[in-house]
Enzyme design. Structure first.
Site, PDB file in Angstrom:
ATOM      1  CD1 TRP A 120      -2.502   2.023   1.520  1.00 58.83           C
ATOM      2  CD2 TRP A 120      -3.288   0.441   0.152  1.00 58.83           C
ATOM      3  NE1 TRP A 120      -3.739   2.434   1.044  1.00 58.83           N
ATOM      4  CE2 TRP A 120      -4.234   1.475   0.205  1.00 58.83           C
ATOM      5  CE3 TRP A 120      -3.567  -0.677  -0.649  1.00 58.83           C
ATOM      6  CZ2 TRP A 120      -5.439   1.449  -0.512  1.00 58.83           C
ATOM      7  CZ3 TRP A 120      -4.759  -0.708  -1.366  1.00 58.83           C
ATOM      8  CH2 TRP A 120      -5.671   0.353  -1.293  1.00 58.83           C
ATOM      9  CG  ASP A 176      -1.251  12.211  -2.124  1.00 58.64           C
ATOM     10  OD1 ASP A 176      -1.089  10.961  -2.240  1.00 58.64           O
ATOM     11  OD2 ASP A 176      -1.961  12.845  -2.920  1.00 58.64           O
ATOM     12  CD  GLU A 179      -5.259   5.454   0.303  1.00 56.45           C
ATOM     13  OE1 GLU A 179      -6.151   5.012  -0.429  1.00 56.45           O
ATOM     14  OE2 GLU A 179      -4.952   4.945   1.401  1.00 56.45           O
ATOM     15  CD  GLU A 180      -3.579   8.971  -6.924  1.00 60.40           C
ATOM     16  OE1 GLU A 180      -4.358   8.320  -7.620  1.00 60.40           O
ATOM     17  OE2 GLU A 180      -3.470  10.215  -6.993  1.00 60.40           O
ATOM     18  CD  GLU A 401     -13.626   7.189  -4.711  1.00 60.70           C
ATOM     19  OE1 GLU A 401     -13.437   6.760  -5.869  1.00 60.70           O
ATOM     20  OE2 GLU A 401     -12.938   6.829  -3.719  1.00 60.70           O
TER      21      GLU A 401
END
Ligand code: NOJ
Ligand code: NOJ
Length: 467
Positions: A120, A176, A179-180, A401
């Protein structure tokens, strides 16, 4: 259709939708432990059946603000959240463990409070700060009810770990909020500054101290200033080929909104010239790229997403970012009203000119015609973002989302908890209900020289006893 027009006097559907996604009783998330916010009931494409520290903290902050506004029925689930976070802090995970604090920045866990061990984007250092903010807000509420001793035993040990984490690790890179991107992120740094500022005051109110809060907060604020490029926030320091315009910045502005603060650029208050200039450039970056926005010129509300280069699950507009664009403006309106005036500077002029073409730099008292016409235009613009969300909300009121860039139909994870939290808080701000101050106006002095420092902290296993 569900009533999504949240009002202080009725239980809004958005609130019920949030509770449906929280264990142990949430109707959409069977298997989740008590006080665990599941990001979405979706178990595939994408699989969001996990609990993220960020989503959970932002969601519970909204619930805690509801409690403070009078909904005492929420207190049991808030206490479940406190207990769940005490347990999670002690769970060893791929980011590390509690002995040196490193495990606190693990981004997500299984819904039964066990570690998620696959690859992750980790660590994500906003989590401990956002959790501290949520817990401090609840703690301050209890202190105001003269329940200081239970705050000291049940809440302070968790908050102390998170504050020590922030003071020790804020100057290290991480992923960030999306999550990238691995680097330094404006949202993360700003959340850390806020946590240290209110953490220091919280410690004092309990007869404790947070030396790391006091020594590091000014340095974090100093670093935060470097994300400003003269017109907008560059959301990430990382070599990623993006413009830097990103909902990261708008979420920061609403997250660090302080109803007692002036239009301060340094803490990026919603009504600050910087935050308004940034709002314009961020929103404009989506006008041409989403077909649903076609024909909508500058100054009219449009669908907005995370950042224009996004490709994740279609790289569509998001409900929570569109609501954040509205919320920043509701916050700004509240601040101008408190201040009794509105100021336009050379920096914020382009934002205002889109709304009122005759706008000019100057300071306008609330008794003036200019103030009245400009605030009316800002209100209309803010309402426009909410209207975009409504237009693309299915008749059952559910919020996924994303909504597609081509025709606005729901996309990606269904019933995203954060989408409902964003709807509820935007509705509260529209109605003039605001969260407590975090002390922004006493924490806006930037040191003349920035230092990448750190305060080493200690960490202890928290436990939550009786309330
Ligand atoms: C990339 C996405 O952009 C990010 O937001 C997401 O959390 C991860 N992939 C995992 O699905
Ligand atoms: C993807 C988002 O980018 C991230 O911010 C969020 O934490 C997860 N989804 C879960 O909702």
């Amino acid at each position: 259709a569900r009533d999504l027009n949240a009002r202080a006097d009725s239980k809004p559907a958005a609130l019920q939708a949030i509770l449906n996604n929280i264990g142990a009783d949430g109707s959409a998330v069977s298997g989740a432990s008590a006080g665990v916010v599941v990001a979405s009931p979706s178990k595939s494409d994408p699989d969001y059946f996990y609990t993220w520290t960020r989503d959970a903290a932002l969601t519970y902050k909204v619930l805690i603000d509801e409690l403070i506004a009078g909904d005492t029925s929420l207190e049991p689930t808030i206490q479940d959240y406190v207990s769940a976070q005490a347990k999670l802090q002690a769970v060893s995970n791929p980011s590390g463990d509690l002995s040196d604090g490193s495990g606190l920045a693990e981004p997500k866990y299984h819904v039964d409070l066990t570690a998620f061990t696959e690859a992750w984007g980790r660590p994500q250092r906003d989590g401990p700060a956002l959790r501290a903010t949520a817990l401090i807000t609840y703690g301050n509420y209890l202190i105001s009810k003269e329940r200081t001793s239970v705050v000291k035993s049940n809440i302070w040990p968790i908050v102390q770990n998170d504050l020590n984490y922030v003071a020790q690790y804020w100057n290290q890179t991480g992923f960030d909020l999306w999550e990238e991107v691995e680097g330094s992120s404006f949202f993360t740094i700003a959340a850390q500054h806020r946590a240290l500022v209110e953490g220091s005051a919280f410690a004092k109110a309990l007869g404790e101290s947070c030396e790391g809060c006091d020594s590091q907060a000014p340095q974090v604020l100093c670093f935060q200033q470097s994300f400003w490029d003269g017109k907008a926030i560059v959301s990430n320091f990382a070599n990623n080929g993006r413009t830097g315009l990103d909902a990261n910045s708008v979420l920061t502005s609403i997250g660090n909104f302080d109803p007692k603060a002036p239009c301060d650029d340094v803490t990026f208050q919603p009504c600050s010239a910087r935050a308004l200039s940034n709002h314009k450039l961020y929103v404009d970056s989506f006008r041409k790229i989403y077909p649903v926005n076609s024909g909508k010129e500058a100054g009219t509300a449009v669908a907005v997403g995370r950042y224009s280069e996004d490709t994740y699950m279609g790289g569509n507009p998001w409900y929570l970012t569109t609501l954040a664009a509205a919320e920043q403006l509701y916050d700004a309106l509240y601040q101008w009203k408190q201040l009794g005036s509105l100021e336009i500077t050379e920096i914020s002029l382009p934002f205002f000119k889109d709304l009122v073409s005759s706008a000019a730099a100057g300071k306008y008292p609330s008794s003036s015609e200019t103030y009245t016409s400009i605030t009316a235009a800002v209100k209309k613009y803010a309402d426009g973002f909410v209207a975009v969300v409504k237009e693309h909300t299915p008749s059952d009121g559910s919020l996924a989302e994303q909504y597609t860039r081509d025709n606005g139909s729901p996309a990606s994870a269904k019933d995203l908890t954060w989408s409902y939290a964003a709807l509820l808080s935007a509705a509260r701000r529209e109605a003039g209900t605001v969260p407590p101050t975090w002390g922004a106006s006493t924490a806006n002095k930037v040191p003349s020289k920035c230092e990448g420092s750190s305060a080493k902290g200690s960490y202890t296993t928290p436990s939550v006893g009786k309330w």
